[in-house]
Design a protein around this motif. Structure first.
Motif, PDB file in Angstrom:
ATOM      1  N   ARG A   1      17.490   0.255  10.240  1.00  0.00           N
ATOM      2  CA  ARG A   1      17.773   0.450   8.816  1.00  0.00           C
ATOM      3  C   ARG A   1      16.491   0.367   7.993  1.00  0.00           C
ATOM      4  O   ARG A   1      16.284   1.126   7.042  1.00  0.00           O
ATOM      5  CB  ARG A   1      18.775  -0.598   8.337  1.00  0.00           C
ATOM      6  CG  ARG A   1      20.190  -0.406   8.852  1.00  0.00           C
ATOM      7  CD  ARG A   1      20.811   0.878   8.292  1.00  0.00           C
ATOM      8  NE  ARG A   1      20.875   0.879   6.849  1.00  0.00           N
ATOM      9  CZ  ARG A   1      21.905   0.452   6.144  1.00  0.00           C
ATOM     10  NH1 ARG A   1      22.961  -0.043   6.768  1.00  0.00           N
ATOM     11  NH2 ARG A   1      21.894   0.511   4.825  1.00  0.00           N
ATOM     12  N   ALA A   2      15.626  -0.579   8.339  1.00  0.00           N
ATOM     13  CA  ALA A   2      14.361  -0.730   7.617  1.00  0.00           C
ATOM     14  C   ALA A   2      13.497   0.521   7.768  1.00  0.00           C
ATOM     15  O   ALA A   2      12.931   1.029   6.787  1.00  0.00           O
ATOM     16  CB  ALA A   2      13.613  -1.958   8.126  1.00  0.00           C
ATOM     17  N   ASP A   3      13.383   1.030   9.002  1.00  0.00           N
ATOM     18  CA  ASP A   3      12.563   2.221   9.231  1.00  0.00           C
ATOM     19  C   ASP A   3      13.145   3.442   8.529  1.00  0.00           C
ATOM     20  O   ASP A   3      12.398   4.258   7.963  1.00  0.00           O
ATOM     21  CB  ASP A   3      12.448   2.484  10.733  1.00  0.00           C
ATOM     22  CG  ASP A   3      11.653   1.405  11.449  1.00  0.00           C
ATOM     23  OD1 ASP A   3      10.908   0.660  10.775  1.00  0.00           O
ATOM     24  OD2 ASP A   3      11.771   1.296  12.686  1.00  0.00           O
ATOM     25  N   ALA A   4      14.473   3.581   8.564  1.00  0.00           N
ATOM     26  CA  ALA A   4      15.102   4.718   7.885  1.00  0.00           C
ATOM     27  C   ALA A   4      14.911   4.632   6.374  1.00  0.00           C
ATOM     28  O   ALA A   4      14.651   5.640   5.702  1.00  0.00           O
ATOM     29  CB  ALA A   4      16.588   4.763   8.232  1.00  0.00           C
ATOM     30  N   LEU A   5      15.017   3.431   5.814  1.00  0.00           N
ATOM     31  CA  LEU A   5      14.825   3.239   4.379  1.00  0.00           C
ATOM     32  C   LEU A   5      13.414   3.627   3.965  1.00  0.00           C
ATOM     33  O   LEU A   5      13.211   4.359   2.982  1.00  0.00           O
ATOM     34  CB  LEU A   5      15.103   1.776   4.027  1.00  0.00           C
ATOM     35  CG  LEU A   5      14.781   1.340   2.587  1.00  0.00           C
ATOM     36  CD1 LEU A   5      15.763   1.981   1.626  1.00  0.00           C
ATOM     37  CD2 LEU A   5      14.836  -0.181   2.465  1.00  0.00           C
ATOM     38  N   ARG A   6      12.429   3.152   4.715  1.00  0.00           N
ATOM     39  CA  ARG A   6      11.045   3.455   4.356  1.00  0.00           C
ATOM     40  C   ARG A   6      10.732   4.937   4.512  1.00  0.00           C
ATOM     41  O   ARG A   6      10.066   5.532   3.658  1.00  0.00           O
ATOM     42  CB  ARG A   6      10.095   2.622   5.222  1.00  0.00           C
ATOM     43  CG  ARG A   6       8.628   2.855   4.894  1.00  0.00           C
ATOM     44  CD  ARG A   6       7.724   1.813   5.516  1.00  0.00           C
ATOM     45  NE  ARG A   6       7.816   1.816   6.973  1.00  0.00           N
ATOM     46  CZ  ARG A   6       7.113   0.989   7.739  1.00  0.00           C
ATOM     47  NH1 ARG A   6       6.316   0.086   7.189  1.00  0.00           N
ATOM     48  NH2 ARG A   6       7.231   1.038   9.054  1.00  0.00           N
TER      49      ARG A   6
ATOM     50  N   LYS B   1       0.815  -1.221   0.000  1.00  0.00           N
ATOM     51  CA  LYS B   1       0.000   0.000   0.000  1.00  0.00           C
ATOM     52  C   LYS B   1       0.846   1.267   0.000  1.00  0.00           C
ATOM     53  O   LYS B   1       0.352   2.353  -0.357  1.00  0.00           O
ATOM     54  CB  LYS B   1      -0.927   0.000   1.220  1.00  0.00           C
ATOM     55  CG  LYS B   1      -0.224   0.124   2.550  1.00  0.00           C
ATOM     56  CD  LYS B   1      -1.210   0.130   3.703  1.00  0.00           C
ATOM     57  CE  LYS B   1      -0.488   0.354   5.036  1.00  0.00           C
ATOM     58  NZ  LYS B   1       0.437  -0.743   5.357  1.00  0.00           N
ATOM     59  N   ASN B   2       2.121   1.148   0.402  1.00  0.00           N
ATOM     60  CA  ASN B   2       2.998   2.322   0.440  1.00  0.00           C
ATOM     61  C   ASN B   2       3.711   2.574  -0.880  1.00  0.00           C
ATOM     62  O   ASN B   2       4.349   3.622  -1.041  1.00  0.00           O
ATOM     63  CB  ASN B   2       4.044   2.149   1.546  1.00  0.00           C
ATOM     64  CG  ASN B   2       3.424   2.082   2.931  1.00  0.00           C
ATOM     65  OD1 ASN B   2       2.457   2.787   3.220  1.00  0.00           O
ATOM     66  ND2 ASN B   2       3.969   1.227   3.789  1.00  0.00           N
ATOM     67  N   ILE B   3       3.635   1.612  -1.813  1.00  0.00           N
ATOM     68  CA  ILE B   3       4.305   1.777  -3.103  1.00  0.00           C
ATOM     69  C   ILE B   3       3.680   2.949  -3.870  1.00  0.00           C
ATOM     70  O   ILE B   3       2.460   3.043  -3.995  1.00  0.00           O
ATOM     71  CB  ILE B   3       4.208   0.478  -3.925  1.00  0.00           C
ATOM     72  CG1 ILE B   3       4.957  -0.646  -3.218  1.00  0.00           C
ATOM     73  CG2 ILE B   3       4.769   0.682  -5.331  1.00  0.00           C
ATOM     74  CD1 ILE B   3       4.826  -1.988  -3.902  1.00  0.00           C
ATOM     75  N   GLY B   4       4.514   3.824  -4.357  1.00  0.00           N
ATOM     76  CA  GLY B   4       4.022   5.002  -5.070  1.00  0.00           C
ATOM     77  C   GLY B   4       4.032   6.256  -4.227  1.00  0.00           C
ATOM     78  O   GLY B   4       3.895   7.358  -4.763  1.00  0.00           O
TER      79      GLY B   4
ATOM     80  N   PHE C   1       8.619  -1.048  -5.300  1.00  0.00           N
ATOM     81  CA  PHE C   1       8.519  -2.440  -4.882  1.00  0.00           C
ATOM     82  C   PHE C   1       9.867  -2.952  -4.360  1.00  0.00           C
ATOM     83  O   PHE C   1       9.914  -3.769  -3.444  1.00  0.00           O
ATOM     84  CB  PHE C   1       8.039  -3.309  -6.049  1.00  0.00           C
ATOM     85  CG  PHE C   1       7.807  -4.747  -5.681  1.00  0.00           C
ATOM     86  CD1 PHE C   1       6.780  -5.106  -4.822  1.00  0.00           C
ATOM     87  CD2 PHE C   1       8.622  -5.741  -6.195  1.00  0.00           C
ATOM     88  CE1 PHE C   1       6.571  -6.433  -4.470  1.00  0.00           C
ATOM     89  CE2 PHE C   1       8.420  -7.064  -5.863  1.00  0.00           C
ATOM     90  CZ  PHE C   1       7.388  -7.413  -5.000  1.00  0.00           C
ATOM     91  N   GLY C   2      10.940  -2.456  -4.948  1.00  0.00           N
ATOM     92  CA  GLY C   2      12.264  -2.827  -4.456  1.00  0.00           C
ATOM     93  C   GLY C   2      12.489  -2.372  -3.026  1.00  0.00           C
ATOM     94  O   GLY C   2      13.097  -3.096  -2.217  1.00  0.00           O
ATOM     95  N   HIS C   3      12.007  -1.154  -2.707  1.00  0.00           N
ATOM     96  CA  HIS C   3      12.100  -0.689  -1.323  1.00  0.00           C
ATOM     97  C   HIS C   3      11.295  -1.586  -0.390  1.00  0.00           C
ATOM     98  O   HIS C   3      11.730  -1.873   0.733  1.00  0.00           O
ATOM     99  CB  HIS C   3      11.591   0.752  -1.218  1.00  0.00           C
ATOM    100  CG  HIS C   3      12.505   1.776  -1.814  1.00  0.00           C
ATOM    101  ND1 HIS C   3      12.261   2.370  -3.026  1.00  0.00           N
ATOM    102  CD2 HIS C   3      13.680   2.297  -1.368  1.00  0.00           C
ATOM    103  CE1 HIS C   3      13.223   3.232  -3.301  1.00  0.00           C
ATOM    104  NE2 HIS C   3      14.108   3.199  -2.318  1.00  0.00           N
ATOM    105  N   ALA C   4      10.128  -2.024  -0.825  1.00  0.00           N
ATOM    106  CA  ALA C   4       9.289  -2.892   0.003  1.00  0.00           C
ATOM    107  C   ALA C   4       9.993  -4.222   0.287  1.00  0.00           C
ATOM    108  O   ALA C   4       9.955  -4.730   1.409  1.00  0.00           O
ATOM    109  CB  ALA C   4       7.939  -3.137  -0.676  1.00  0.00           C
ATOM    110  N   ILE C   5      10.646  -4.784  -0.744  1.00  0.00           N
ATOM    111  CA  ILE C   5      11.383  -6.041  -0.549  1.00  0.00           C
ATOM    112  C   ILE C   5      12.550  -5.827   0.414  1.00  0.00           C
ATOM    113  O   ILE C   5      12.784  -6.646   1.316  1.00  0.00           O
ATOM    114  CB  ILE C   5      11.885  -6.581  -1.898  1.00  0.00           C
ATOM    115  CG1 ILE C   5      10.686  -6.989  -2.777  1.00  0.00           C
ATOM    116  CG2 ILE C   5      12.819  -7.761  -1.687  1.00  0.00           C
ATOM    117  CD1 ILE C   5      11.095  -7.476  -4.149  1.00  0.00           C
TER     118      ILE C   5
END
Length: 367
Positions: free
Chosen positions: A132-137, A41-44, A50-54
């Motif tokens: 790292r995951a939270d910072a990336l998102r 749901k966050n894509i876009g 989608f790469g960020h989601a993976i």
């Protein structure tokens, strides 16, 4: 009873470890797939792809493995012992004089190895990867210049102004909305030449529907040869910083190691802030090994029951139900500790003690 491991201890331990690993991987895979689908749901949003989601899902795997291990340990232990029971190997072990207690100890020692790995993971890899995951998102969704430093809090940039907040949290307002409150805030404003022009300190920075408000403000202005200081009790702050992005960038208690949690608890108590969420997570880390051990020992008697009556499916279901009841009981006690403000050590010690007493009673009952 001999304490040195014998061949049957190694055999039982190996069987249990293999079944626990299989169950663990299945649960972790399902949880990762559900997380990835929820992240779609966050894509876009912003530059989030989608790469960020993976990548975000991959970074969260150590934390998910830590969280799912107790349930995987219970189900895997029951399945491993059930496999031995189905092939009459437990019956043979009992016939040669191996007691139920010895079998349970073999299971506990085998699981303690994986528990030790998870404790190390919970203190090292899991917090680092989750941050790292939270910072990336956050950086991809909100496209802001923001970082969460390990020891110096939250940093964000808006033009020539840099914000640093030591801690913060989202709070519910009386009308059901949420507001962001940052504590121990410093604003560094640079001039056109890159020199520090203004340093503003605020005890709190609050963002709600009306915008940003700084409270208990002290501002120092740096001129060529003089520094002037002004103080105000409260003032609005005209900033376009996204409160949602800042909230997403704050370090959650679950993303901190035990040492960092302890430091945060002491900091919040010194400054009169609510430290209950940090205490809950801190003591949960300390009682994690005991909880896994108590949970597995309390469920092991259900596997022995399959030797005399009922199918293994029934016993496995009862053991899983028992484990779920334990987790709900633990959650209940921790929530009650937060609501009634009694010691979290009591809240986390009562469920495993209760489970160990029930396990002892079940062992005696099935003799």
């Amino acid at each position: 009873m001999r304490l040195m491991p014998r061949i049957h201890d190694l055999y039982i331990g190996r069987t249990v470890l293999l079944t626990v690993a299989v169950v663990w991987m299945v649960l972790l895979g399902l949880d990762a797939i559900l997380a990835l689908s929820g992240e779609a749901k966050n894509i876009g949003q912003g530059s989030y792809t989608f790469g960020h989601a993976i990548a975000w899902t991959a970074y969260t795997l150590p934390r998910r493995a830590y969280t799912l291990f107790p349930m995987a340990a219970v189900i895997g232990a029951l399945m491993g012992l059930g496999q031995l029971a189905a092939t009459s190997e437990l019956t043979a072990l009992r016939a040669v004089g191996v007691s139920r207690r010895r079998i349970a100890i073999s299971v506990a020692i085998a699981l303690s190895l994986l528990t030790a790995v998870m404790v190390i993971n919970g203190e090292t890899l899991s917090p680092w990867a989750q941050n790292r995951a939270d910072a990336l998102r956050s950086s991809a969704r909100y496209e802001t210049d923001m970082a969460m430093a390990r020891y110096s809090g939250l940093w964000a940039r808006e033009g020539d102004t840099f914000l640093n907040a030591q801690t913060g949290e989202e709070q519910l307002t009386e009308d059901g909305a949420t507001r962001l409150v940052l504590h121990d805030v410093r604003l560094y404003e640079l001039d056109a030449a890159g020199r520090l022009a203004t340093l503003t300190y605020a005890v709190t920075a609050r963002h709600d529907a009306g915008g940003w408000v700084l409270e208990k403000v002290r501002r120092d202005r740096f001129a060529e040869r003089v520094v002037t200081r002004t103080t105000v009790e409260s003032e609005p702050w005209n900033s376009q910083l996204d409160a949602a992005a800042l909230a997403a960038g704050l370090a959650k208690p679950r993303n901190l190691s035990a040492a960092e949690l302890r430091t945060s608890i002491e900091y919040r108590k010194r400054n009169g802030l609510d430290a209950r969420d940090y205490e809950d997570t801190y003591w949960g880390r300390w009682f994690y090994p005991l909880n896994v051990l108590a949970l597995c020992l309390a469920a092991v008697p259900f596997a022995f029951g399959s030797l005399r009556s009922g199918g293994m499916g029934k016993r496995l279901f009862m053991g899983m139900l028992f484990a779920l009841g334990f987790l709900l009981l633990q959650m209940f006690f921790s929530r009650m500790a937060g609501a009634l403000k009694f010691d979290y050590r009591i809240a986390y010690a009562l469920p495993p003690i209760l489970m160990l007493l029930i396990s002892r009673w079940l062992f005696h009952r099935r003799r």
